[in-house]
Design an enzyme around this catalytic site. Sequence first.
Site, PDB file in Angstrom:
ATOM      1  N   ASP A 180      -1.553   4.253  -6.435  1.00 22.63           N
ATOM      2  CA  ASP A 180      -0.095   4.567  -6.276  1.00 22.63           C
ATOM      3  C   ASP A 180       0.874   5.689  -6.302  1.00 22.63           C
ATOM      4  O   ASP A 180       1.948   5.948  -6.524  1.00 22.63           O
ATOM      5  CB  ASP A 180       0.233   3.083  -6.309  1.00 22.63           C
ATOM      6  CG  ASP A 180       0.103   2.244  -5.400  1.00 22.63           C
ATOM      7  OD1 ASP A 180      -1.414   1.881  -6.011  1.00 22.63           O
ATOM      8  OD2 ASP A 180       0.395   1.098  -4.995  1.00 22.63           O
ATOM      9  N   GLY A 186       0.978  -1.006  -0.019  1.00 23.22           N
ATOM     10  CA  GLY A 186       0.197  -0.127  -0.304  1.00 23.22           C
ATOM     11  C   GLY A 186       0.773   1.303  -0.165  1.00 23.22           C
ATOM     12  O   GLY A 186       1.436   1.816   0.948  1.00 23.22           O
TER      13      GLY A 186
HETATM   14  O1  MRU Z   1       1.233  -4.050  -4.483  1.00 27.78           O
HETATM   15  P1  MRU Z   1       0.474  -3.083  -3.017  1.00 27.78           P
HETATM   16  O2  MRU Z   1      -0.670  -4.154  -2.168  1.00 27.78           O
HETATM   17  O3  MRU Z   1       1.423  -2.678  -2.765  1.00 27.78           O
HETATM   18  O4  MRU Z   1      -0.979  -2.289  -3.985  1.00 27.78           O
HETATM   19  C1  MRU Z   1      -1.836  -1.155  -3.561  1.00 27.78           C
HETATM   20  C2  MRU Z   1      -2.584  -0.513  -3.271  1.00 27.78           C
HETATM   21  O5  MRU Z   1      -2.746  -0.620  -5.389  1.00 27.78           O
HETATM   22  C3  MRU Z   1      -3.393   0.223  -3.484  1.00 27.78           C
HETATM   23  O6  MRU Z   1      -4.615   0.575  -4.038  1.00 27.78           O
HETATM   24  C4  MRU Z   1      -3.452   1.522  -3.177  1.00 27.78           C
HETATM   25  O7  MRU Z   1      -0.980   1.670  -2.657  1.00 27.78           O
HETATM   26  C5  MRU Z   1      -3.173   3.457  -2.277  1.00 27.78           C
HETATM   27  S1  MRU Z   1      -3.030   2.265  -0.161  1.00 27.78           S
HETATM   28  C6  MRU Z   1      -3.349   3.534   0.027  1.00 27.78           C
END
Ligand code: MRU
Length: 355
Positions: free
Chosen positions: A237, A46
């Site tokens: 992200d 995240g």
């Molecule tokens: O691969 P991840 O689990 O790190 O991806 C996370 C996401 O895509 C979330 O939607 C994003 O980081 C926003 S978290 C507040």
Amino acid sequence: MFQTLEWTNEGVVMIDQRKLPAEELYPIFTTYQEVAQAIKDMVVRGAPAIGVAAAMGVALGAKHIETGNAQEFERQFGEICATLASTRPTAVNLFWAIERMKRVFQQHFQQGDLQKVKRALEAEAVQMHEEDVDLNRRMGSFGAGLIGDNQRVLTHCNAGALATAGYGTALGVIRAAVEQGKKIQVFADETRPFLQGARLTAWELQKDQIPVTVITDNMAGYFMQQGKIDCVVVGADRIAANGDVANKIGTYSVAVLAKENNIPFYVAAPISTLDLSLPSGDHIPIEQRPSREVTHIQQSAIAPEGVEVANPAFDVTPNRYVTAIITERGVARLPYLESLRQLAGAEREDAPGLG
Ligand code: MRU
């Protein structure tokens, strides 16, 4: 409740998100290399949580530098930052957090007291952790106004307390709406291949007693068509200057379906997720993850051995599908080139992850 990550004198304690919901484990990571590996392996994931974890990793690494020679200290500090920056490429919060730690280093390093540099880095990482929870609450209060009573809200991946230092971005908006007394029903896409929706979003909403229904990713269109979804709220992200949004793979499909069905599609993300140095989403680096995440569910193979696999971890949703972007400084709408710049403050437009 639970803590996603925490700074302690011995190291960084993080809930192991790979093990949820079956086990709630809190391993400690005592070196910066261990923290970097934990980010890579998605013990912590995240965008905002990755940023805070990286800042803590930098502080931890600096704390353990043994040399009293300033030049050597600076060299080792650079190595620590480079190691942490090489963990995951898409979430800009990682680079934003490391840049912020580098600025603190520069401010104190000039004065020549290396112990003071270490203490300042530690204080900065702890402050970033606290700030993140506060700004999520502010974001929540801006976003909650967009969600009506008795609404059914679809979310993708996990943009909750687990993806941040606490409270969450997309789930923060939902939490704030619930705190206002609204009755909200959440639909959580399971989010193949890492299952952040089924494993993490469902787990943390259940803990908060917020009604949640898990659906597989390919069911979202069906529920929209049936009139069972009132709005979509997701995290991000990295958001380019024109409002194109990189988020977990599958977000783009959800956004297109939402437009087709006249359903508002909201993105909730802190200012640190903006990357105004990129004119559009075409320039956002997309992480490619190991094929095993697709071919296996835990230890079980679900595809024939040796088969070709693709595993892009993120996709980019063009700005035209985004109804609004909710930040801790207010809500931005089209044209995003102007509204995001205004929220970020134009004076720092060349820095990655403005804030
Ligand atoms: O691969 P991840 O689990 O790190 O991806 C996370 C996401 O895509 C979330 O939607 C994003 O980081 C926003 S978290 C507040």
